[in-house]
Enzyme design. Sequence first.
Site, PDB file in Angstrom:
ATOM      1  N   TYR A 141     -14.227  41.405  13.546  1.00  0.00           N
ATOM      2  CA  TYR A 141     -12.770  41.523  13.419  1.00  0.00           C
ATOM      3  C   TYR A 141     -12.296  41.199  12.001  1.00  0.00           C
ATOM      4  O   TYR A 141     -11.214  41.599  11.595  1.00  0.00           O
ATOM      5  CB  TYR A 141     -12.043  40.597  14.412  1.00  0.00           C
ATOM      6  CG  TYR A 141     -12.200  40.979  15.878  1.00  0.00           C
ATOM      7  CD1 TYR A 141     -12.936  42.086  16.259  1.00  0.00           C
ATOM      8  CD2 TYR A 141     -11.613  40.219  16.874  1.00  0.00           C
ATOM      9  CE1 TYR A 141     -13.098  42.431  17.583  1.00  0.00           C
ATOM     10  CE2 TYR A 141     -11.764  40.557  18.217  1.00  0.00           C
ATOM     11  CZ  TYR A 141     -12.506  41.666  18.563  1.00  0.00           C
ATOM     12  OH  TYR A 141     -12.653  41.997  19.879  1.00  0.00           O
ATOM     13  N   LYS A 186     -26.599  39.274  21.163  1.00  0.00           N
ATOM     14  CA  LYS A 186     -27.247  40.570  21.410  1.00  0.00           C
ATOM     15  C   LYS A 186     -28.411  40.641  20.428  1.00  0.00           C
ATOM     16  O   LYS A 186     -28.486  41.526  19.566  1.00  0.00           O
ATOM     17  CB  LYS A 186     -26.210  41.699  21.192  1.00  0.00           C
ATOM     18  CG  LYS A 186     -26.679  43.075  21.574  1.00  0.00           C
ATOM     19  CD  LYS A 186     -26.795  43.315  23.066  1.00  0.00           C
ATOM     20  CE  LYS A 186     -27.385  44.682  23.350  1.00  0.00           C
ATOM     21  NZ  LYS A 186     -27.785  44.866  24.756  1.00  0.00           N
ATOM     22  N   ASP A 219     -24.794  41.614  27.560  1.00  0.00           N
ATOM     23  CA  ASP A 219     -24.667  42.533  28.696  1.00  0.00           C
ATOM     24  C   ASP A 219     -25.062  41.845  29.999  1.00  0.00           C
ATOM     25  O   ASP A 219     -24.423  41.993  31.037  1.00  0.00           O
ATOM     26  CB  ASP A 219     -25.489  43.816  28.456  1.00  0.00           C
ATOM     27  CG  ASP A 219     -26.829  43.570  27.783  1.00  0.00           C
ATOM     28  OD1 ASP A 219     -27.074  42.433  27.324  1.00  0.00           O
ATOM     29  OD2 ASP A 219     -27.638  44.501  27.710  1.00  0.00           O
ATOM     30  N   ASP A 243     -14.074  37.747  23.056  1.00  0.00           N
ATOM     31  CA  ASP A 243     -12.812  38.425  23.382  1.00  0.00           C
ATOM     32  C   ASP A 243     -12.966  39.178  24.699  1.00  0.00           C
ATOM     33  O   ASP A 243     -12.125  39.090  25.611  1.00  0.00           O
ATOM     34  CB  ASP A 243     -12.496  39.399  22.226  1.00  0.00           C
ATOM     35  CG  ASP A 243     -11.078  39.918  22.281  1.00  0.00           C
ATOM     36  OD1 ASP A 243     -10.287  39.408  23.097  1.00  0.00           O
ATOM     37  OD2 ASP A 243     -10.759  40.830  21.500  1.00  0.00           O
ATOM     38  N   ASP A 247     -11.768  37.861  28.954  1.00  0.00           N
ATOM     39  CA  ASP A 247     -10.866  38.622  29.837  1.00  0.00           C
ATOM     40  C   ASP A 247     -11.550  38.878  31.181  1.00  0.00           C
ATOM     41  O   ASP A 247     -10.925  38.787  32.235  1.00  0.00           O
ATOM     42  CB  ASP A 247     -10.466  39.962  29.200  1.00  0.00           C
ATOM     43  CG  ASP A 247      -9.110  39.880  28.518  1.00  0.00           C
ATOM     44  OD1 ASP A 247      -8.734  38.759  28.094  1.00  0.00           O
ATOM     45  OD2 ASP A 247      -8.418  40.909  28.413  1.00  0.00           O
TER      46      ASP A 247
END
Length: 352
Positions: A141, A186, A219, A243, A247
Amino acid sequence: MKATIAVLPGDGIGPEVIAEGLRCLRALAERHGHEFTLTELPFGGAAIDLTGNPLPDETLHACRTADAVLLGAIGGPKWSSPTAKVRPEQGLLALRSALGVYANLRPVKVHPALQGASTLKPEVLEGVDLIFVRELTGGIYFGEKRRDAHSATDVCTYSVREIERIVRTAARLAQRRRGKLVSIDKSNVLETSRLWREVTTRVLRSQFPDVSLEHMLVDSTAMHLIRRPRDFDVLVTENMFGDILTDEASMLAGSLGLLPSASLGEGTRGLYEPIHGSAPDIAGQGIANPCGTLLSVALLLRHSLALESEAAALERAVSEVLERGARTPDIAARGTPALSTREFADAVLSRL
Ligand code: NAD
């Protein structure tokens, strides 16, 4: 005690939920003899309309000098056209960065009375009590962005120092909880993730031998979060993975409107906000769930002002009101009556 709190209501339902947070803060100040100076300032889309800048200098200065910052939410269709030069989100990224709040704490606790509000089965949700620690000021970001007619690039960078400090925050939290840390990356694909894994392993081994560490791919974590959420205690991860996963995790609790967050740096100053956005679809109707904001106020009292008993009183009041069946529309069972934002907060205030 005396404290100055910069208040940024923002856009959409932001001002609606912040108004209720302020009522609770004033009530607690009166009851416990504190003097809180609550300064409301323009931020986000509202500030773009007023000044052309989502984070005006006056707002930034007030946040930098306050003991804590309480934020509602920002954004909305009015400021999101693909050609917009200035966006509300730029203000939020700049504010987090200017305050140096690199650790975003998002607790997710499933309230027993709300097990039916989630789309998951109640038996999966029983006893869920986890906390995400998301790195907030680094990663993709904040990396360099490039665009030409044929391609676009976003650069993801993490330094050893950035990883060390967020991992230490998470490990300290784990020490005060059940002593279990899951680090999410990851590393089978990304170089930043391989560095993340190495640094995390080293920090835990050398400084937190009492905390158990498990590495998990992002994942796979997305899957385990809804398969066996009860097994998690503290989860630490980088900015974008955090992020997305937070959620997802919010749905364990039943609604985005229920959950608070705290963004912390090195000192006691922090930025506190509900995890939801400005919810343009329900803005102006007075039906937003204020729980995420009220619980963010509790985190502010605890982490920035060291007022533990006031924080606990507010959390208890919210919990008791939910136990007694108070519901805003987002968590009410279909066909049952629901309370407005103001009515829900009235019930919390009367418990306080
Ligand atoms: P959102 O969180 O605003 O809304 C998603 C859904 O959840 C909507 O259906 C909304 O009605 C519901 N919801 C959210 N908060 C609620 C509450 N307190 N009570 C009841 N229901 C609630 O996410 P979105 O729709 O993807 O984004 C809307 C705008 O908010 C966008 O401009 C986005 O950029 C912005 N946003 C801001 C923040 C922030 O300020 N930190 C965070 C996320 C999104």
